[in-house]
Design a protein around this motif. Structure first.
Motif, PDB file in Angstrom:
ATOM      1  N   LEU A  13      11.997 -13.111   9.605  1.00  0.00           N
ATOM      2  CA  LEU A  13      11.201 -14.226   9.104  1.00  0.00           C
ATOM      3  C   LEU A  13      11.188 -15.337  10.147  1.00  0.00           C
ATOM      4  O   LEU A  13      12.168 -15.507  10.875  1.00  0.00           O
ATOM      5  CB  LEU A  13      11.783 -14.769   7.792  1.00  0.00           C
ATOM      6  CG  LEU A  13      11.713 -13.840   6.567  1.00  0.00           C
ATOM      7  CD1 LEU A  13      12.474 -14.455   5.404  1.00  0.00           C
ATOM      8  CD2 LEU A  13      10.277 -13.544   6.164  1.00  0.00           C
ATOM      9  N   PRO A  14      10.098 -16.109  10.236  1.00  0.00           N
ATOM     10  CA  PRO A  14       8.877 -16.018   9.441  1.00  0.00           C
ATOM     11  C   PRO A  14       8.001 -14.856   9.909  1.00  0.00           C
ATOM     12  O   PRO A  14       8.089 -14.430  11.053  1.00  0.00           O
ATOM     13  CB  PRO A  14       8.186 -17.350   9.712  1.00  0.00           C
ATOM     14  CG  PRO A  14       8.614 -17.696  11.105  1.00  0.00           C
ATOM     15  CD  PRO A  14      10.037 -17.208  11.218  1.00  0.00           C
ATOM     16  N   ARG A  15       7.128 -14.408   9.035  1.00  0.00           N
ATOM     17  CA  ARG A  15       6.170 -13.374   9.398  1.00  0.00           C
ATOM     18  C   ARG A  15       4.911 -13.536   8.553  1.00  0.00           C
ATOM     19  O   ARG A  15       4.939 -14.158   7.485  1.00  0.00           O
ATOM     20  CB  ARG A  15       6.744 -11.973   9.223  1.00  0.00           C
ATOM     21  CG  ARG A  15       6.912 -11.515   7.797  1.00  0.00           C
ATOM     22  CD  ARG A  15       7.318 -10.047   7.739  1.00  0.00           C
ATOM     23  NE  ARG A  15       7.366  -9.543   6.378  1.00  0.00           N
ATOM     24  CZ  ARG A  15       8.416  -9.637   5.583  1.00  0.00           C
ATOM     25  NH1 ARG A  15       9.522 -10.222   6.028  1.00  0.00           N
ATOM     26  NH2 ARG A  15       8.381  -9.162   4.355  1.00  0.00           N
ATOM     27  N   VAL A  16       3.828 -12.976   9.039  1.00  0.00           N
ATOM     28  CA  VAL A  16       2.555 -13.032   8.338  1.00  0.00           C
ATOM     29  C   VAL A  16       2.185 -11.630   7.878  1.00  0.00           C
ATOM     30  O   VAL A  16       2.352 -10.661   8.625  1.00  0.00           O
ATOM     31  CB  VAL A  16       1.443 -13.603   9.245  1.00  0.00           C
ATOM     32  CG1 VAL A  16       0.087 -13.495   8.563  1.00  0.00           C
ATOM     33  CG2 VAL A  16       1.729 -15.054   9.594  1.00  0.00           C
ATOM     34  N   GLU A  17       1.721 -11.509   6.663  1.00  0.00           N
ATOM     35  CA  GLU A  17       1.241 -10.235   6.143  1.00  0.00           C
ATOM     36  C   GLU A  17      -0.207 -10.398   5.689  1.00  0.00           C
ATOM     37  O   GLU A  17      -0.599 -11.474   5.217  1.00  0.00           O
ATOM     38  CB  GLU A  17       2.107  -9.758   4.981  1.00  0.00           C
ATOM     39  CG  GLU A  17       3.517  -9.355   5.400  1.00  0.00           C
ATOM     40  CD  GLU A  17       4.320  -8.757   4.263  1.00  0.00           C
ATOM     41  OE1 GLU A  17       3.756  -8.621   3.142  1.00  0.00           O
ATOM     42  OE2 GLU A  17       5.506  -8.435   4.483  1.00  0.00           O
ATOM     43  N   VAL A  18      -0.979  -9.338   5.840  1.00  0.00           N
ATOM     44  CA  VAL A  18      -2.385  -9.346   5.439  1.00  0.00           C
ATOM     45  C   VAL A  18      -2.552  -8.355   4.287  1.00  0.00           C
ATOM     46  O   VAL A  18      -2.169  -7.180   4.408  1.00  0.00           O
ATOM     47  CB  VAL A  18      -3.298  -8.949   6.613  1.00  0.00           C
ATOM     48  CG1 VAL A  18      -4.764  -9.049   6.202  1.00  0.00           C
ATOM     49  CG2 VAL A  18      -3.027  -9.846   7.834  1.00  0.00           C
ATOM     50  N   ASP A  19      -3.113  -8.821   3.163  1.00  0.00           N
ATOM     51  CA  ASP A  19      -3.275  -7.928   2.012  1.00  0.00           C
ATOM     52  C   ASP A  19      -4.572  -7.122   2.126  1.00  0.00           C
ATOM     53  O   ASP A  19      -5.337  -7.263   3.084  1.00  0.00           O
ATOM     54  CB  ASP A  19      -3.230  -8.719   0.698  1.00  0.00           C
ATOM     55  CG  ASP A  19      -4.352  -9.751   0.582  1.00  0.00           C
ATOM     56  OD1 ASP A  19      -5.425  -9.537   1.166  1.00  0.00           O
ATOM     57  OD2 ASP A  19      -4.132 -10.779  -0.091  1.00  0.00           O
ATOM     58  N   ASP A  20      -4.814  -6.279   1.138  1.00  0.00           N
ATOM     59  CA  ASP A  20      -5.974  -5.380   1.170  1.00  0.00           C
ATOM     60  C   ASP A  20      -7.309  -6.122   1.147  1.00  0.00           C
ATOM     61  O   ASP A  20      -8.332  -5.583   1.571  1.00  0.00           O
ATOM     62  CB  ASP A  20      -5.919  -4.410  -0.021  1.00  0.00           C
ATOM     63  CG  ASP A  20      -4.729  -3.464   0.076  1.00  0.00           C
ATOM     64  OD1 ASP A  20      -4.230  -3.278   1.196  1.00  0.00           O
ATOM     65  OD2 ASP A  20      -4.295  -2.944  -0.965  1.00  0.00           O
ATOM     66  N   ASN A  21      -7.290  -7.353   0.647  1.00  0.00           N
ATOM     67  CA  ASN A  21      -8.518  -8.146   0.589  1.00  0.00           C
ATOM     68  C   ASN A  21      -8.701  -9.047   1.807  1.00  0.00           C
ATOM     69  O   ASN A  21      -9.621  -9.874   1.830  1.00  0.00           O
ATOM     70  CB  ASN A  21      -8.520  -8.996  -0.686  1.00  0.00           C
ATOM     71  CG  ASN A  21      -8.517  -8.153  -1.945  1.00  0.00           C
ATOM     72  OD1 ASN A  21      -9.215  -7.138  -2.005  1.00  0.00           O
ATOM     73  ND2 ASN A  21      -7.741  -8.562  -2.932  1.00  0.00           N
ATOM     74  N   GLY A  22      -7.808  -8.906   2.803  1.00  0.00           N
ATOM     75  CA  GLY A  22      -7.916  -9.714   4.009  1.00  0.00           C
ATOM     76  C   GLY A  22      -7.263 -11.071   3.911  1.00  0.00           C
ATOM     77  O   GLY A  22      -7.421 -11.903   4.819  1.00  0.00           O
TER      78      GLY A  22
END
Length: 495
Positions: free
Chosen positions: A335-344
């Protein structure tokens, strides 16, 4: 040959002995390419067609049109590309990666020598004074007049202040890196004052000494601004209170555990201050924030990675409201980190106060600057779910820590202030005084006052332990309160 253990998995696993195999292991463990050897033949094997290869690896494809072999390797937070003749050897790349991630990868204890073992005292005391740890240890490795010499009642079995202070930090401050950083800062103040006055060790200070220290904290002091001019500045009441609270906590811990026979700090600090009195006044007015946002527009075409990194740092603080240290890389927690979901949708995950992981959705306006910065590092624009690398890298390797992040934001404030210096001295002075935490206050005000986000939601986004702290931001602007009152009693106005 040294064997390395990966302590990021359970149970800890040995890295392969062959350098090439170890680099493949690191690629999977860290979630990004570490060392790749490319040829035309490998491009054909990897991609369905050369057209796909050209689209996915344009730089590599271009170089392979005229050369036989191209190397990609990870160094100092970036994926670089060069001809095989110009690239470093795999052994050097592996050594650099192991050093960068030295908290995770360690020499196996089966083959480690004494020189490989990290000294516990240096690790803890370096938090207080990173550059002169040996000198600090020598100064602390003494016992004063109030030290309990009876081993039976000295329950922490500490022979001197150095050991006693390490035990205090480990027990009272180590549960949160934010608390640990704050304690180290205030302990440094106390130790520096003690040394400057020819006193010490800490266990030798009398009540009169600590009263003098308390009075010193309240005195104004001269500081040098960015322009070189001297200013007289007084520490805020909260800064003084925190420094005194840390001092009192140390002596109370030492007395309670039997290291001291008396507590010279007893009664010197009031512990009844209410958290409900929080009220922030450190805000950037909308016109100043607009000038800062204009800086982002003016630099949008820059390709220099230093500028792209600065833009990404600004974006993260501006649109997530995180604390300064929450953006510093924590290798143990990834951490920290960025995640991208299925909807962008992009979400920033940080490690906050109270050992809590917090999720902060990022607005779409924050995505483009972070993507550009990632591409400049040789990464895919969107982070993968298995990626393990610092959100903000350091140019000398590893990650940019809290001090470096602070300097980058201050550099932005100073550069904007310079453009306003001739026409708006008021906003210039405000920008010179501003810090990254002011952006957190601006984020909180935007939620609570400007957009009237429900307090529990704002509390969750900001990571406040108490909802009263979140509600306090409403006190900073009477506009919304006045509107509520007007609406509530609109029909009661005499005609």
């Amino acid at each position: 040959m040294e064997r390395w253990l990966d302590h990021g998995v359970a149970p800890a696993a040995l890295l392969p002995e062959r350098i090439e195999d170890a680099l493949v292991y690191l690629t999977h463990a860290l979630g990004h390419d570490c060392y790749e050897r490319w040829t035309i033949a490998r491009l054909k094997q990897t991609f369905p067609s050369l057209a796909d290869a050209k689209k996915s690896k344009p730089k590599i494809f271009q170089l392979l049109l005229e050369h036989d072999e191209v190397i990609q390797w990870w160094t100092q937070g970036r994926l670089l590309t060069a001809l095989a003749s110009d690239a470093p050897q795999p052994k050097a790349v592996l050594a650099g990666l192991l050093h960068t991630h030295r908290r995770r990868f360690k020499v196996s204890a089966l083959v480690a020598t004494v020189d490989d073992q990290v000294d516990e005292a240096n690790r803890w005391l370096s938090l207080i004074e990173s550059r002169r740890t040996d000198t600090l240890f020598t100064w602390l490795a003494r016992s004063g007049r109030f030290v309990n010499k009876d081993a039976a009642s000295n329950t922490i079995d500490a022979p001197d202040d150095a050991r006693a202070l390490i035990l205090f930090l480990r027990e009272r401050a180590s549960r949160s890196r934010h608390t640990l950083r704050a304690y180290a800062t205030d302990l440094r103040k106390l130790i520096n004052w003690t040394r400057d006055h020819g006193l010490g060790p800490l266990s030798d200070l009398t009540r009169n000494d600590l009263v003098a220290y308390r009075e010193m904290l309240a005195l104004p002091r001269a500081t040098t601004g960015a322009s070189g001019e001297q200013k007289i500045k007084r520490a805020s009441d909260s800064t003084q209170a925190r420094a005194l609270a840390v001092m009192a906590s140390v002596y109370q811990y030492w007395f309670d555990t039997g290291y001291l026979v008396a507590n010279p700090a007893s009664g010197l600090v009031s512990t009844n201050a209410s958290r409900n009195t929080f009220s922030s006044s450190r805000f950037l007015p909308p016109t100043v924030l607009a000038a800062c946002d204009q800086w982002m527009v003016d630099t949008s075409q820059e390709q220099d990675i230093a500028v792209l990194r600065r833009r990404a740092i600004w974006t993260a603080y501006r649109y997530s409201g995180v604390r300064l240290a929450e953006l510093a890389w924590d290798a143990l927690r990834n951490l920290p980190r960025v995640e991208v979901d299925d909807n962008g949708g992009w979400t920033l995950y940080v490690h906050g106060k109270g050992e809590k992981k917090r999720a902060v959705p990022l607005p779409m306006s924050a995505v483009a600057p972070i993507r550009s910065y990632r591409v400049a590092r040789g990464l895919n624009p969107d982070p993968s779910s298995y990626e393990v690398l610092p959100f903000i890298h350091g140019f000398k390797g590893g990650a940019l820590q809290a001090g470096g992040l602070y300097d980058e934001i201050k550099l932005i404030f100073r550069s904007i202030a310079e453009t306003l210096k001739a026409t708006d001295p008021g906003r210039t002075a405000l920008l010179e005084a501003a810090s990254p935490h002011w952006l957190r206050h601006a984020y909180a005000k935007a939620l609570v006052v400007d957009h009237r986000v429900p307090l529990p939601v704002a509390q969750s986004l900001l990571g406040h332990a108490s909802i009263q702290t979140t509600a306090a931001y409403a006190k900073t602007d009477l506009t919304q309160l006045r509107e509520f009152v007007d609406l509530s009693f609109k029909q009661d106005v005499p005609r």
